[in-house]
Enzyme design. Structure first.
Site, PDB file in Angstrom:
ATOM      1  CB  ILE A  63       1.849 -33.565   3.671  1.00 31.61           C
ATOM      2  CG1 ILE A  63       1.320 -34.889   4.257  1.00 31.61           C
ATOM      3  CG2 ILE A  63       3.248 -33.754   3.065  1.00 31.61           C
ATOM      4  CD1 ILE A  63       1.081 -35.968   3.258  1.00 31.61           C
TER       5      ILE A  63
ATOM      6  CD  GLU B  56     -13.674 -37.357   8.741  1.00 31.64           C
ATOM      7  OE1 GLU B  56     -13.859 -36.496   7.865  1.00 31.64           O
ATOM      8  OE2 GLU B  56     -12.625 -38.013   8.823  1.00 31.64           O
TER       9      GLU B  56
ATOM     10  CG  ASN C  91       0.373 -38.509  17.002  1.00 37.15           C
ATOM     11  OD1 ASN C  91      -0.434 -39.179  17.625  1.00 37.15           O
ATOM     12  ND2 ASN C  91       1.351 -39.046  16.288  1.00 37.15           N
TER      13      ASN C  91
HETATM   14  N1  COA Z   1       7.220 -34.195   3.156  1.00 40.02           N
HETATM   15  C1  COA Z   1       7.477 -35.509   3.290  1.00 40.02           C
HETATM   16  N2  COA Z   1       7.079 -36.229   4.366  1.00 40.02           N
HETATM   17  C2  COA Z   1       6.410 -35.581   5.336  1.00 40.02           C
HETATM   18  C3  COA Z   1       6.132 -34.215   5.267  1.00 40.02           C
HETATM   19  C4  COA Z   1       6.566 -33.514   4.116  1.00 40.02           C
HETATM   20  N3  COA Z   1       6.320 -32.227   3.981  1.00 40.02           N
HETATM   21  N4  COA Z   1       5.455 -33.859   6.389  1.00 40.02           N
HETATM   22  C5  COA Z   1       5.312 -34.961   7.124  1.00 40.02           C
HETATM   23  N5  COA Z   1       5.883 -36.009   6.501  1.00 40.02           N
HETATM   24  C6  COA Z   1       5.930 -37.385   6.961  1.00 40.02           C
HETATM   25  C7  COA Z   1       6.398 -37.495   8.402  1.00 40.02           C
HETATM   26  O1  COA Z   1       7.796 -37.503   8.472  1.00 40.02           O
HETATM   27  C8  COA Z   1       5.787 -38.812   8.810  1.00 40.02           C
HETATM   28  O2  COA Z   1       6.548 -39.848   8.237  1.00 40.02           O
HETATM   29  P1  COA Z   1       6.757 -41.253   8.966  1.00 40.02           P
HETATM   30  O3  COA Z   1       5.403 -41.879   9.012  1.00 40.02           O
HETATM   31  O4  COA Z   1       7.714 -41.968   8.062  1.00 40.02           O
HETATM   32  O5  COA Z   1       7.307 -40.923  10.321  1.00 40.02           O
HETATM   33  C9  COA Z   1       4.436 -38.798   8.100  1.00 40.02           C
HETATM   34  O6  COA Z   1       4.595 -37.883   6.998  1.00 40.02           O
HETATM   35  C10 COA Z   1       3.273 -38.337   8.969  1.00 40.02           C
HETATM   36  O7  COA Z   1       3.601 -37.114   9.540  1.00 40.02           O
HETATM   37  P2  COA Z   1       3.163 -36.715  11.022  1.00 40.02           P
HETATM   38  O8  COA Z   1       3.835 -35.414  11.349  1.00 40.02           O
HETATM   39  O9  COA Z   1       3.339 -37.859  11.960  1.00 40.02           O
HETATM   40  O10 COA Z   1       1.663 -36.370  10.773  1.00 40.02           O
HETATM   41  P3  COA Z   1       0.253 -36.748  11.349  1.00 40.02           P
HETATM   42  O11 COA Z   1       0.154 -38.062  12.025  1.00 40.02           O
HETATM   43  O12 COA Z   1      -0.206 -35.558  12.104  1.00 40.02           O
HETATM   44  O13 COA Z   1      -0.545 -36.853   9.956  1.00 40.02           O
HETATM   45  C11 COA Z   1      -1.315 -36.184   7.800  1.00 40.02           C
HETATM   46  C12 COA Z   1      -0.519 -35.807   9.046  1.00 40.02           C
HETATM   47  C13 COA Z   1      -1.421 -34.964   6.928  1.00 40.02           C
HETATM   48  C14 COA Z   1      -0.621 -37.325   7.047  1.00 40.02           C
HETATM   49  C15 COA Z   1      -2.724 -36.671   8.290  1.00 40.02           C
HETATM   50  O14 COA Z   1      -3.309 -35.678   9.092  1.00 40.02           O
HETATM   51  C16 COA Z   1      -3.651 -36.965   7.134  1.00 40.02           C
HETATM   52  O15 COA Z   1      -3.626 -38.045   6.568  1.00 40.02           O
HETATM   53  N6  COA Z   1      -4.473 -35.969   6.753  1.00 40.02           N
HETATM   54  C17 COA Z   1      -5.358 -36.028   5.608  1.00 40.02           C
HETATM   55  C18 COA Z   1      -6.752 -36.389   5.991  1.00 40.02           C
HETATM   56  C19 COA Z   1      -7.362 -35.445   6.977  1.00 40.02           C
HETATM   57  O16 COA Z   1      -6.986 -34.300   7.109  1.00 40.02           O
HETATM   58  N7  COA Z   1      -8.353 -35.948   7.683  1.00 40.02           N
HETATM   59  C20 COA Z   1      -9.033 -35.206   8.704  1.00 40.02           C
HETATM   60  C21 COA Z   1     -10.315 -34.694   8.230  1.00 40.02           C
HETATM   61  S1  COA Z   1     -11.532 -34.987   9.420  1.00 40.02           S
END
Ligand code: COA
Length: 507
Positions: free
Chosen positions: A364, A294, A272
């Site tokens: 994260i 990607e 998001n």
């Molecule tokens: N510690 C523990 N939990 C955490 C956290 C932290 N520091 N930061 C976020 N979270 C949790 C959130 O609370 C949320 O939990 P929920 O699903 O229970 O609500 C979950 O992690 C996802 O967080 P959100 O803020 O909704 O993130 P997002 O949808 O923007 O996704 C990543 C963030 C990092 C998980 C996601 O971008 C990812 O998988 N990235 C790795 C791969 C990548 O970067 N690909 C792109 C390359 S092209």
């Protein structure tokens, strides 16, 4: 009645039900399936295979497979197979909740590797033989070439490397996808590699179709179900604020003469926040942008529509239902502005470095010295996987990581003394952004970075404890280059695990 898209007569004779096709996959097989961020994955055969696995297991016969894909798929594939505990080993990226539970419960092995590495590792033989490929396509030409679907991912490699091929021909996917792909057949194993001849994001270096050895095709299954497109959250105040800091930073780079108003090709990660940043860029001051990325998600489609973005290269579409309908309704407009390529090309380090990408990925957590964790919760549970973030971060012109400063209603600080898992080291991370602000770490020493990360990016509630940690580390660490108190470095995480919060002032 829908007209068949299986125009090759030999393959037409191999049409069968999903159940009959699934029966051709042996227990223990390595199976390479199509699919990338919920696009272009097979829908019928995986579910039929899951039913077969459930029946075999109920009869006391163990039946599991090794499942390789492009990246994440959908409940019909990862979800269905994980539910019946049918996956022994999974690679490379997945985000399915049932699979995540099994992996974190120790019931499924998961090898999380850079997405650009997957195809070449299979060519090198690092993972053993690929037994079966199950690939969704949008059609089969009379001469047997395949019209790719809404993602390319590793399909070229799966088709080349598998002993047996099962094709799902999905007539729900737009026929007009034909021509939007660029499948490059010039990759080799070392020492026979040559430069990849791509210098502009819009360059065509391959063919619009996938080649297929018809003698390997054991089944063709016709399907008609669309991709399960998921909805993006509307940008909230936090993600808008992250986007705002980033756009201000990019404007400053233009003012300093380090970028032009067309910037450099954008790479935007999943989720998001990444989508909110694209929304911000769409309303921002830059013009004539391009993307070498990607996944192409809603925000990028909107930028193509508005003209902010002139061209986008990706390996998959990852659209909400509304954006998917917009794409299909105006596919002739998008067809001259989008190219879908194999993921080894969309994520290729040589091309990322040559084009000079602006890589923007969510994370994260980050630590005060700029190490980034993209994959693990509290050091040991996998969230999704590294995806392409490492391919881009290490090789981009600008490597940017973004997160809200806190998670779980403020109980977790996403800026910590030491990350509980490292995906991107301090050497690959240039800029960290939260809703609090942006830390530009380029050229700074670890001690300078710590100050900037805390003062610009940490939530005000956590700044005093971070400053205190740094002050005591500087006084008590054995070395003052990257001062750490090793007994305490993970105390924030262990406090959360014990008390449900990282805050020291909690009652
Ligand atoms: N510690 C523990 N939990 C955490 C956290 C932290 N520091 N930061 C976020 N979270 C949790 C959130 O609370 C949320 O939990 P929920 O699903 O229970 O609500 C979950 O992690 C996802 O967080 P959100 O803020 O909704 O993130 P997002 O949808 O923007 O996704 C990543 C963030 C990092 C998980 C996601 O971008 C990812 O998988 N990235 C790795 C791969 C990548 O970067 N690909 C792109 C390359 S092209």
């Amino acid at each position: 009645m829908t007209q068949s898209r299986v125009l090759n007569t030999v393959l037409h004779e191999r049409l069968m039900s999903a159940e009959a096709a699934a029966a051709l996959i042996p227990a223990g097989a390595h199976v390479g399936m199509s699919g990338f961020t919920g696009a272009g994955y097979p829908k019928a055969v995986p579910q039929a295979l899951a039913a077969r696995i459930a029946a075999e297991n109920a009869a006391g016969r163990e039946f599991r497979i090794g499942l390789w894909t492009g990246a994440s798929t959908a409940p019909e594939l990862d979800g269905a197979l994980a539910k019946v505990n049918g996956v022994e080993m999974r690679l490379p990226y997945q985000s399915d909740p049932t699979s995540r539970k099994r992996i974190n419960a120790g019931e499924m092995e998961y090898t999380d590797i850079h997405l650009s590495h997957v195809a070449q590792y299979v060519w090198f033989g690092f993972f053993g033989k690929l037994d079966v490929a199950v690939i969704e396509v949008a059609g089969i030409l009379p001469d047997g070439r395949l019209i790719p679907s809404t993602s390319v991912g590793n399909n070229k490699t799966w088709l080349d490397q598998a002993d047996k091929i099962i094709l799902e021909v999905n007539h729900r996917q737009p026929a007009a996808l034909e021509g939007m792909h660029d499948i490059y057949y010039g990759t080799e194993r070392p020492p026979h590699r040559v430069p990849i001849p791509l210098t502009q994001v819009s360059d065509r270096i391959g063919e619009p179709w996938l080649r297929c050895d018809l003698s390997k095709v054991v089944a063709v299954v016709e399907t008609g179900q669309g991709d399960r497109n998921s909805v993006f959250a509307e940008p909230d105040a936090v993600s808008r604020s992250i986007a705002g800091h980033l756009i201000e930073f990019l404007q400053q780079e233009v003012q300093r003469g380090r970028l032009t108003p067309a910037l450099l090709p954008l790479q935007s990660g999943v989720g998001n926040i990444a989508n909110a940043v694209l929304d911000g860029l769409n309303a921002g001051p830059f013009e004539g942008l391009t993307a070498y990325t990607e996944v192409l998600q809603d925000g990028m489609l909107a930028m193509l529509r508005s003209g902010k973005l002139s061209f986008a290269s990706a390996t998959a579409l990852s659209l909400s239902p509304v954006a998917a309908a917009e794409f299909e309704a105006h596919i002739e407009f998008y067809r001259s502005r989008i190219l879908l390529r194999p993921q080894e090309i969309s994520n290729h380090p040589e091309l990322i470095r040559r084009l000079g990408l602006i890589a923007m990925n969510a994370m994260i957590e980050a630590d005060i010295y700029g190490n980034v964790n993209s994959t693990h919760i509290m050091g040991s549970s996998i969230m999704n996987g590294i995806g392409g973030s490492g391919d881009f971060a290490r090789n981009a012109y600008l490597s940017i990581f973004m997160t809200p400063s806190t998670a779980k209603d403020g109980a977790i600080s996403c800026i910590v003394p030491m990350v509980s898992h490292v995906d991107h080291t301090e050497h690959d991370v240039q800029i960290i952004v939260t809703e609090q602000g942006l830390a530009d770490l380029r050229g700074l020493s670890p001690k300078e970075r710590a100050t900037l990360v805390i003062e610009r990016c940490a939530h005000p509630d956590y700044r005093p404890a971070l400053r205190d940690y740094v002050a005591r580390a500087r006084a008590g660490a054995p070395g003052l280059h990257t001062p750490h108190l090793l007994d305490e470095a993970f105390a924030w995480h262990t406090r959360y695990l014990r008390q449900g919060t990282m805050r020291t002032d909690a009652p």
